[in-house]
Scaffold this motif. Structure first.
Motif, PDB file in Angstrom:
ATOM      1  N   SER A  50       3.700  13.403 -12.652  1.00 21.80           N
ATOM      2  CA  SER A  50       4.076  13.307 -14.076  1.00 21.80           C
ATOM      3  C   SER A  50       3.057  14.006 -14.959  1.00 21.80           C
ATOM      4  CB  SER A  50       4.194  11.840 -14.490  1.00 21.80           C
ATOM      5  OG  SER A  50       5.267  11.218 -13.812  1.00 21.80           O
ATOM      6  N   SER A  51       1.788  13.901 -14.578  1.00 18.90           N
ATOM      7  CA  SER A  51       0.738  14.573 -15.358  1.00 18.90           C
ATOM      8  C   SER A  51       0.875  16.089 -15.296  1.00 18.90           C
ATOM      9  CB  SER A  51      -0.654  14.157 -14.851  1.00 18.90           C
ATOM     10  OG  SER A  51      -0.920  14.711 -13.581  1.00 18.90           O
ATOM     11  N   LYS A  52       1.600  16.556 -14.284  1.00 15.51           N
ATOM     12  CA  LYS A  52       1.826  17.997 -14.136  1.00 15.51           C
ATOM     13  C   LYS A  52       3.251  18.381 -14.548  1.00 15.51           C
ATOM     14  CE  LYS A  52      -1.575  19.048 -10.609  1.00 15.51           C
ATOM     15  NZ  LYS A  52      -2.201  20.065 -11.461  1.00 15.51           N
ATOM     16  N   ASP A  53       3.909  17.428 -15.254  1.00  9.90           N
ATOM     17  CA  ASP A  53       5.269  17.663 -15.741  1.00  9.90           C
ATOM     18  C   ASP A  53       6.245  17.927 -14.594  1.00  9.90           C
ATOM     19  OD1 ASP A  53       4.614  17.419 -18.503  1.00  9.90           O
ATOM     20  OD2 ASP A  53       3.772  19.435 -18.422  1.00  9.90           O
ATOM     21  N   GLU A  54       5.999  17.234 -13.490  1.00 11.58           N
ATOM     22  CA  GLU A  54       6.912  17.322 -12.351  1.00 11.58           C
ATOM     23  C   GLU A  54       7.542  15.959 -12.116  1.00 11.58           C
ATOM     24  OE1 GLU A  54       7.786  19.977 -10.888  1.00 11.58           O
ATOM     25  OE2 GLU A  54       6.206  21.443 -11.284  1.00 11.58           O
ATOM     26  N   ASP A  55       8.740  15.977 -11.558  1.00  9.22           N
ATOM     27  CA  ASP A  55       9.447  14.736 -11.259  1.00  9.22           C
ATOM     28  C   ASP A  55       9.477  14.518  -9.742  1.00  9.22           C
ATOM     29  OD1 ASP A  55      12.181  13.282 -10.520  1.00  9.22           O
ATOM     30  OD2 ASP A  55      11.617  12.669 -12.549  1.00  9.22           O
ATOM     31  N   LEU A  56       8.910  13.398  -9.303  1.00  9.92           N
ATOM     32  CA  LEU A  56       8.808  13.099  -7.875  1.00  9.92           C
ATOM     33  C   LEU A  56      10.173  13.145  -7.197  1.00  9.92           C
ATOM     34  CD1 LEU A  56       7.344  11.953  -5.334  1.00  9.92           C
ATOM     35  CD2 LEU A  56       7.721   9.670  -6.286  1.00  9.92           C
ATOM     36  N   PHE A  57      11.152  12.485  -7.778  1.00 11.58           N
ATOM     37  CA  PHE A  57      12.460  12.356  -7.124  1.00 11.58           C
ATOM     38  C   PHE A  57      13.240  13.664  -7.166  1.00 11.58           C
ATOM     39  CE2 PHE A  57      11.120   8.217  -8.693  1.00 11.58           C
ATOM     40  CZ  PHE A  57      11.096   7.513  -7.505  1.00 11.58           C
ATOM     41  N   GLU A  58      12.995  14.444  -8.205  1.00 11.97           N
ATOM     42  CA  GLU A  58      13.629  15.764  -8.262  1.00 11.97           C
ATOM     43  C   GLU A  58      13.056  16.680  -7.186  1.00 11.97           C
ATOM     44  OE1 GLU A  58      13.766  19.460 -11.378  1.00 11.97           O
ATOM     45  OE2 GLU A  58      13.980  17.440 -12.209  1.00 11.97           O
ATOM     46  N   GLN A 117      16.297   4.600  -5.510  1.00 16.03           N
ATOM     47  CA  GLN A 117      16.644   3.496  -4.607  1.00 16.03           C
ATOM     48  C   GLN A 117      16.477   3.865  -3.135  1.00 16.03           C
ATOM     49  OE1 GLN A 117      18.717   4.834  -6.837  1.00 16.03           O
ATOM     50  NE2 GLN A 117      20.764   5.242  -6.006  1.00 16.03           N
ATOM     51  N   HIS A 118      16.399   5.179  -2.854  1.00 13.55           N
ATOM     52  CA  HIS A 118      16.217   5.597  -1.462  1.00 13.55           C
ATOM     53  C   HIS A 118      14.829   5.258  -0.940  1.00 13.55           C
ATOM     54  CE1 HIS A 118      19.608   8.797  -2.019  1.00 13.55           C
ATOM     55  NE2 HIS A 118      20.078   7.564  -1.854  1.00 13.55           N
ATOM     56  N   LEU A 119      13.918   4.892  -1.828  1.00 10.89           N
ATOM     57  CA  LEU A 119      12.583   4.482  -1.386  1.00 10.89           C
ATOM     58  C   LEU A 119      12.614   3.151  -0.648  1.00 10.89           C
ATOM     59  CD1 LEU A 119      10.300   5.457  -4.414  1.00 10.89           C
ATOM     60  CD2 LEU A 119      10.507   6.619  -2.217  1.00 10.89           C
ATOM     61  N   ASP A 120      13.766   2.473  -0.690  1.00 18.82           N
ATOM     62  CA  ASP A 120      13.901   1.222   0.070  1.00 18.82           C
ATOM     63  C   ASP A 120      13.666   1.439   1.552  1.00 18.82           C
ATOM     64  OD1 ASP A 120      14.436  -0.098  -2.225  1.00 18.82           O
ATOM     65  OD2 ASP A 120      16.601  -0.227  -1.938  1.00 18.82           O
ATOM     66  N   ILE A 121      13.767   2.690   1.981  1.00 18.77           N
ATOM     67  CA  ILE A 121      13.555   2.980   3.404  1.00 18.77           C
ATOM     68  C   ILE A 121      12.159   2.577   3.845  1.00 18.77           C
ATOM     69  CG2 ILE A 121      12.740   5.348   3.063  1.00 18.77           C
ATOM     70  CD1 ILE A 121      14.304   6.139   5.563  1.00 18.77           C
ATOM     71  N   LEU A 122      11.194   2.596   2.916  1.00 14.03           N
ATOM     72  CA  LEU A 122       9.822   2.200   3.254  1.00 14.03           C
ATOM     73  C   LEU A 122       9.753   0.736   3.689  1.00 14.03           C
ATOM     74  CD1 LEU A 122       7.822   3.982   0.406  1.00 14.03           C
ATOM     75  CD2 LEU A 122       7.676   4.482   2.840  1.00 14.03           C
ATOM     76  N   LEU A 169       5.825   9.649   5.130  1.00  9.45           N
ATOM     77  CA  LEU A 169       4.990  10.122   4.032  1.00  9.45           C
ATOM     78  C   LEU A 169       4.452  11.531   4.288  1.00  9.45           C
ATOM     79  CD1 LEU A 169       2.998   6.884   3.117  1.00  9.45           C
ATOM     80  CD2 LEU A 169       4.646   8.075   1.662  1.00  9.45           C
ATOM     81  N   VAL A 170       4.046  11.800   5.537  1.00  7.84           N
ATOM     82  CA  VAL A 170       3.546  13.143   5.874  1.00  7.84           C
ATOM     83  C   VAL A 170       4.621  14.182   5.575  1.00  7.84           C
ATOM     84  CG1 VAL A 170       2.976  14.677   7.801  1.00  7.84           C
ATOM     85  CG2 VAL A 170       1.817  12.492   7.578  1.00  7.84           C
ATOM     86  N   ARG A 171       5.826  13.906   6.025  1.00  9.02           N
ATOM     87  CA  ARG A 171       6.908  14.879   5.813  1.00  9.02           C
ATOM     88  C   ARG A 171       7.188  15.077   4.326  1.00  9.02           C
ATOM     89  NH1 ARG A 171      12.698  14.990   9.001  1.00  9.02           N
ATOM     90  NH2 ARG A 171      13.743  16.494   7.663  1.00  9.02           N
ATOM     91  N   ARG A 172       7.234  13.984   3.574  1.00  4.12           N
ATOM     92  CA  ARG A 172       7.530  14.092   2.142  1.00  4.12           C
ATOM     93  C   ARG A 172       6.401  14.788   1.375  1.00  4.12           C
ATOM     94  NH1 ARG A 172      12.681  14.095   2.657  1.00  4.12           N
ATOM     95  NH2 ARG A 172      13.638  12.094   3.147  1.00  4.12           N
ATOM     96  N   MET A 173       5.161  14.506   1.749  1.00  5.00           N
ATOM     97  CA  MET A 173       4.037  15.144   1.050  1.00  5.00           C
ATOM     98  C   MET A 173       3.941  16.623   1.405  1.00  5.00           C
ATOM     99  SD  MET A 173       1.081  12.243   0.757  1.00  5.00           S
ATOM    100  CE  MET A 173       0.418  12.932  -0.742  1.00  5.00           C
ATOM    101  N   PHE A 174       4.339  16.982   2.624  1.00  2.00           N
ATOM    102  CA  PHE A 174       4.431  18.393   2.974  1.00  2.00           C
ATOM    103  C   PHE A 174       5.442  19.096   2.066  1.00  2.00           C
ATOM    104  CE2 PHE A 174       2.947  18.576   7.711  1.00  2.00           C
ATOM    105  CZ  PHE A 174       1.672  18.223   7.299  1.00  2.00           C
ATOM    106  N   MET A 233       0.823  -1.205   0.000  1.00  2.00           N
ATOM    107  CA  MET A 233       0.000   0.000   0.000  1.00  2.00           C
ATOM    108  C   MET A 233       0.861   1.260   0.000  1.00  2.00           C
ATOM    109  SD  MET A 233      -3.248  -0.752  -0.135  1.00  2.00           S
ATOM    110  CE  MET A 233      -2.680  -1.947  -1.350  1.00  2.00           C
ATOM    111  N   SER A 234       1.974   1.222   0.708  1.00  4.26           N
ATOM    112  CA  SER A 234       2.887   2.372   0.726  1.00  4.26           C
ATOM    113  C   SER A 234       3.471   2.603  -0.665  1.00  4.26           C
ATOM    114  CB  SER A 234       4.009   2.136   1.740  1.00  4.26           C
ATOM    115  OG  SER A 234       3.482   1.876   3.012  1.00  4.26           O
ATOM    116  N   SER A 235       3.840   1.507  -1.318  1.00  2.00           N
ATOM    117  CA  SER A 235       4.370   1.613  -2.686  1.00  2.00           C
ATOM    118  C   SER A 235       3.295   2.130  -3.632  1.00  2.00           C
ATOM    119  CB  SER A 235       4.873   0.247  -3.155  1.00  2.00           C
ATOM    120  OG  SER A 235       5.924  -0.211  -2.327  1.00  2.00           O
ATOM    121  N   TYR A 236       2.053   1.728  -3.381  1.00  2.88           N
ATOM    122  CA  TYR A 236       0.929   2.195  -4.212  1.00  2.88           C
ATOM    123  C   TYR A 236       0.774   3.713  -4.088  1.00  2.88           C
ATOM    124  CZ  TYR A 236      -3.961   3.014  -5.537  1.00  2.88           C
ATOM    125  OH  TYR A 236      -5.111   3.502  -6.102  1.00  2.88           O
ATOM    126  N   ILE A 237       0.889   4.248  -2.869  1.00  5.17           N
ATOM    127  CA  ILE A 237       0.783   5.696  -2.665  1.00  5.17           C
ATOM    128  C   ILE A 237       1.880   6.415  -3.450  1.00  5.17           C
ATOM    129  CG2 ILE A 237       1.035   7.555  -0.962  1.00  5.17           C
ATOM    130  CD1 ILE A 237      -0.280   5.738   1.098  1.00  5.17           C
TER     131      ILE A 237
END
Length: 526
Positions: A368-376, A383-388, A401-406, A355-359
């Motif tokens: 991507s639909s807004k021409d933005e790059d998540l990792f940028e 590979q840092h997403l392995d922390i999840l 997730l709260v901190r990253r979405m903020f 579920m975390s990976s799904y989010i």
């Protein structure tokens, strides 16, 4: 080297022993040479003497009396008497004191060396025996631990008869049944506090040391190390809960990290230990949902997992993305709380990680639909997403997730309110208002009072797309919305988004999405 004390009231004999005996070749060192027994007693009190070479007949205190005092101080000391007296009474007393040799004066150096070598061989043998005994004593806990691990994790192929004999050999058969298996695990530090590998290794070392100290203090005999961060104990059922809580509290006071304990079900005999151990592991892993730093019983985690409605999750994901787009931080927290309240009921680590990976996947699609790059935006590599996968609790995942979405919401808000963003939003708004028309770049240029070439440059510079690319993208997005309305014909949809020739609309739609408008409508209506 062995320490030697020389005692003789005749200075010439004393000096001769000190100078002419090859002490270093014998692996010995002279720690004192005195001419009376009283001075020798002082040295024996201060030094750990291995060999005493003493005259028998001396003023104030004889060598025989000195030997008795030395033996009381250190029973393993080796004694060699040197004397000019051959009377049987002296020899008899020397033998009663277990003297290694009785060397007559005048001495032959080789005779004294021979006596010293005999004492050395005996001391060497004694050291070897002590080392063997020490190694044996050190092996007992290791063997006990190995037997206990085999009992807890054994497979059908294990020799039950051999295990039963080993249990008897090491006293494991004297346990008072019924018992419960408890598993205590060192929790990982919160991700924002975690240090390097050396810091983690030091915390792990301290954990194991404090476990050993605490189980000894509490008189817990039957325990074993399962891994560098996990131990197992066998405790009598009546005292298991109180004992585990006391142990956890003792360990926790000594560490920067928390520890979590899981208690398995009742084991009425050795055959039940495997099930109790499995339940204890399941209980300690229940910290994913119940929180870490606590004592968890198997009864608390064995409830049947709930099911999730996929459509409900999809709706919550849309609400979460909307809150992020609107820069509503409190709402982001609320939406994530709703999400994880649902996920907690699953009671499955695997599903929680999925579920975390799904989010993350839906967030990446949205950006991507807004021409933005998540990792940028996050300033991190994929590979840092392995922390999840490394987080131990649902709350750890939620906090990350709260901190990253903020962070993402704030950066999107800053971009949306920049001067460049306002210009692009004005261009997009104009295109949407005139989408059904045969709009061209000249129409845009005239509206914004720029030349066609300059407005084309600005659009490319600010959005990353040419005017035609931006126009097609907006038309296709609008077409997708209209195709979800069952009452509209496909040719009507094409007309609404500015296409007068239906085959051209279908071709561009397929180039964009990989399927025809009709196939898209069927897929969305299922």
């Amino acid at each position: 080297m062995y320490k030697v004390l020389l005692v003789d009231d005749e200075e010439l004999d004393l000096e001769g022993m000190r100078r002419f005996i090859p002490w270093s070749d014998l692996n010995m060192v002279v720690r004192g040479s005195v001419n009376n027994a009283l001075s020798a007693c002082d040295i024996i009190e201060k030094e750990d003497i291995d060999i005493l070479v003493s005259d028998v007949n001396m003023p104030y205190m004889s060598g025989l009396e000195l030997a008795r005092i030395a033996l009381e101080r250190k029973p393993s000391i080796r004694i060699i008497f040197v004397s000019g007296y051959q009377e049987f009474s002296y020899v008899q007393q020397a033998l009663s004191l277990k003297a290694y040799s009785y060397v007559l004066k005048p001495m032959n150096d080789s005779e004294l060396v021979s006596s010293l070598l005999k004492a050395k061989r005996d001391l060497d043998e004694e050291i070897k025996q002590r080392e063997v005994e020490t190694a044996y004593q050190e092996m007992i806990p290791i063997v006990k631990s190995d037997i206990l691990i085999r009992l807890l994790e054994r497979e059908d192929s294990d020799d039950s008869e051999a295990l039963a004999k080993q249990m008897v050999s090491y006293g494991l058969d004297r346990m008072h049944w019924p018992v419960r298996v408890a598993v205590i695990e060192l929790d990982n530090l919160p991700w924002e506090q975690a240090g390097g590998m050396s810091s983690q290794r030091e915390t792990t070392r301290k954990f194991l040391q404090h476990v050993q100290d605490s189980v000894l203090a509490l008189g817990i005999v039957t325990w074993c190390k399962l891994s560098s961060q996990r131990i197992a104990l066998l405790l009598e059922e009546a005292e298991s809960d109180a004992m585990v809580r006391d142990l956890v509290d003792r360990i926790r006071r000594q560490l920067p990290a928390t520890v979590t304990a899981g208690i398995g079900g009742t084991a009425k005999g050795p055959d039940d230990l495997q099930a109790s151990h499995r339940q204890a592991v399941e209980a300690v892993e229940g910290k994913m949902f119940l929180g870490k730093g606590t004592v968890i019983k198997y009864e608390d985690v064995r409830a049947e997992p709930a099911m999730l409605d996929a459509r409900m999750l999809d709706e919550r994901m849309k609400s979460l993305l909307a809150a992020m787009e609107d820069y509503e931080l409190v709402r982001i927290c609320d939406e994530l709380d709703k999400w994880f309240d649902s996920v907690k009921r699953l009671r499955s680590r695997f599903t929680v990680h999925n579920m975390s990976s799904y989010i993350i996947w839906k967030l990446d699609q949205y950006l991507s639909s807004k021409d933005e790059d998540l990792f940028e935006l996050l300033g991190m590599e994929m590979q840092h997403l392995d922390i999840l996968m490394q987080f131990e609790t649902v709350n750890d995942i939620r906090g990350w997730l709260v901190r990253r979405m903020f962070e993402i919401s704030e950066k999107l808000y800053e971009k949306a309110n920049s001067k460049d963003s306002k210009f692009i939003r004005s261009v997009i708004s104009f295109i949407k208002e005139h989408m059904s028309e045969n709009i061209t770049i000249r129409d845009i240029a005239q509206h914004f009072s720029f030349s066609p070439s300059h407005i084309g440059y600005l659009i490319k510079e600010k959005s990353g797309h040419t005017f035609n690319e931006l126009l097609v993208q907006l038309r296709m997005e609008k077409a997708c919305e209209l195709l979800k309305q069952p009452g509209m014909k496909i040719y009507e949809v094409a007309d609404q988004v500015g296409y007068r020739y239906l085959p051209y609309f279908s071709r561009q739609f397929k180039e964009k999405f990989g399927i025809t408008p009709l196939e898209y409508r069927k897929r969305e209506s299922e």
